[in-house]
Motif scaffolding. Sequence first.
Motif, mmCIF file in Angstrom:
data_model
loop_
_atom_site.group_PDB
_atom_site.id
_atom_site.type_symbol
_atom_site.label_atom_id
_atom_site.label_comp_id
_atom_site.label_asym_id
_atom_site.label_seq_id
_atom_site.Cartn_x
_atom_site.Cartn_y
_atom_site.Cartn_z
ATOM 1 N N ASP A 239 10.916 4.593 -10.398
ATOM 2 C CA ASP A 239 11.824 3.766 -11.179
ATOM 3 C C ASP A 239 11.078 3.224 -12.395
ATOM 4 O OD1 ASP A 239 10.205 1.688 -10.173
ATOM 5 O OD2 ASP A 239 11.644 1.201 -8.604
ATOM 6 N N ALA A 240 11.708 2.356 -13.160
ATOM 7 C CA ALA A 240 11.103 1.823 -14.384
ATOM 8 C C ALA A 240 9.830 1.037 -14.087
ATOM 9 C CB ALA A 240 12.113 0.945 -15.126
ATOM 10 N N ARG A 241 9.812 0.290 -12.990
ATOM 11 C CA ARG A 241 8.611 -0.480 -12.638
ATOM 12 C C ARG A 241 7.430 0.446 -12.343
ATOM 13 N NH1 ARG A 241 9.457 -3.771 -7.705
ATOM 14 N NH2 ARG A 241 8.389 -2.126 -6.607
ATOM 15 N N ALA A 242 7.673 1.518 -11.592
ATOM 16 C CA ALA A 242 6.612 2.481 -11.304
ATOM 17 C C ALA A 242 6.126 3.157 -12.585
ATOM 18 C CB ALA A 242 7.100 3.530 -10.308
ATOM 19 N N ALA A 243 7.028 3.438 -13.498
ATOM 20 C CA ALA A 243 6.650 4.047 -14.785
ATOM 21 C C ALA A 243 5.773 3.094 -15.590
ATOM 22 C CB ALA A 243 7.899 4.428 -15.574
ATOM 23 N N ARG A 244 6.095 1.786 -15.581
ATOM 24 C CA ARG A 244 5.279 0.791 -16.294
ATOM 25 C C ARG A 244 3.874 0.708 -15.708
ATOM 26 N NH1 ARG A 244 9.885 -2.252 -16.103
ATOM 27 N NH2 ARG A 244 9.098 -3.503 -14.381
ATOM 28 N N VAL A 245 3.783 0.703 -14.375
ATOM 29 C CA VAL A 245 2.478 0.632 -13.727
ATOM 30 C C VAL A 245 1.659 1.876 -14.075
ATOM 31 C CG1 VAL A 245 1.269 0.577 -11.502
ATOM 32 C CG2 VAL A 245 3.279 -0.860 -11.852
ATOM 33 N N ALA A 246 2.286 3.046 -14.047
ATOM 34 C CA ALA A 246 1.575 4.287 -14.380
ATOM 35 C C ALA A 246 1.093 4.259 -15.834
ATOM 36 C CB ALA A 246 2.466 5.501 -14.135
ATOM 37 N N ARG A 247 1.932 3.797 -16.754
ATOM 38 C CA ARG A 247 1.516 3.713 -18.159
ATOM 39 C C ARG A 247 0.306 2.795 -18.322
ATOM 40 N NH1 ARG A 247 6.964 3.798 -19.189
ATOM 41 N NH2 ARG A 247 7.073 1.543 -19.371
ATOM 42 N N ARG A 248 0.337 1.655 -17.633
ATOM 43 C CA ARG A 248 -0.774 0.704 -17.718
ATOM 44 C C ARG A 248 -2.051 1.306 -17.130
ATOM 45 N NH1 ARG A 248 1.283 -3.719 -15.023
ATOM 46 N NH2 ARG A 248 0.316 -3.081 -13.101
ATOM 47 N N GLU A 249 -1.946 2.002 -16.004
ATOM 48 C CA GLU A 249 -3.118 2.591 -15.357
ATOM 49 C C GLU A 249 -3.652 3.798 -16.125
ATOM 50 O OE1 GLU A 249 -4.740 1.346 -12.845
ATOM 51 O OE2 GLU A 249 -3.299 -0.167 -12.233
ATOM 52 N N ASN A 250 -2.789 4.489 -16.869
ATOM 53 C CA ASN A 250 -3.171 5.726 -17.557
ATOM 54 C C ASN A 250 -3.590 5.520 -18.999
ATOM 55 O OD1 ASN A 250 -2.562 7.212 -15.283
ATOM 56 N ND2 ASN A 250 -0.517 7.765 -15.959
#
Length: 163
Positions: A34-45
């Motif tokens: 979902d959008a929250r998981a996408a935000r976390v991935a962007r921050r980690e990547n």
Amino acid sequence: DRARSVFVSIHRNSGANAHAVGAETYVYNTTATDARAARVARRENLDTDFSLDFIFADMQKRAIADLTEQFAVRMQDGLVTAAHVEDRDVRRGPFHVLFFSAMPSVLVELGFLTNRQEQARLRSEAGQRSLAEAMGAAVLAFGANDLDAWQESAPEDAQEPAK
């Protein structure tokens, strides 16, 4: 003797909501849950360069996706049951740290540093011990119950860690 390996990337979460609590376990997938998981991935990547190696890593990850999901569920359930953290579920995202491993791999967010109570638990020796013991027990349970069956049926090249 075949390699008996898993990969666990351990993180602490943060968020705009100071009341957010709980642990969540992520598995690699090209599509975020979902959008929250996408935000976390962007921050980690951040500062990650995705190359052609991504195609090969993606194929490798798809071959062990079900096994990785089992590992993630064991990890999340262990944290919730043994360490008594709030359950934020198993989620999916395109995490760079996960996609180059040839073994079951998870990224674990143990709690929120932006929540004062969770920050205190994450910094305390007792809280760290509880989380470490829960994660260790999950790895051992996975190895004893899931990994052996996979190693008996997996192709030889899918069982060696990435170099």
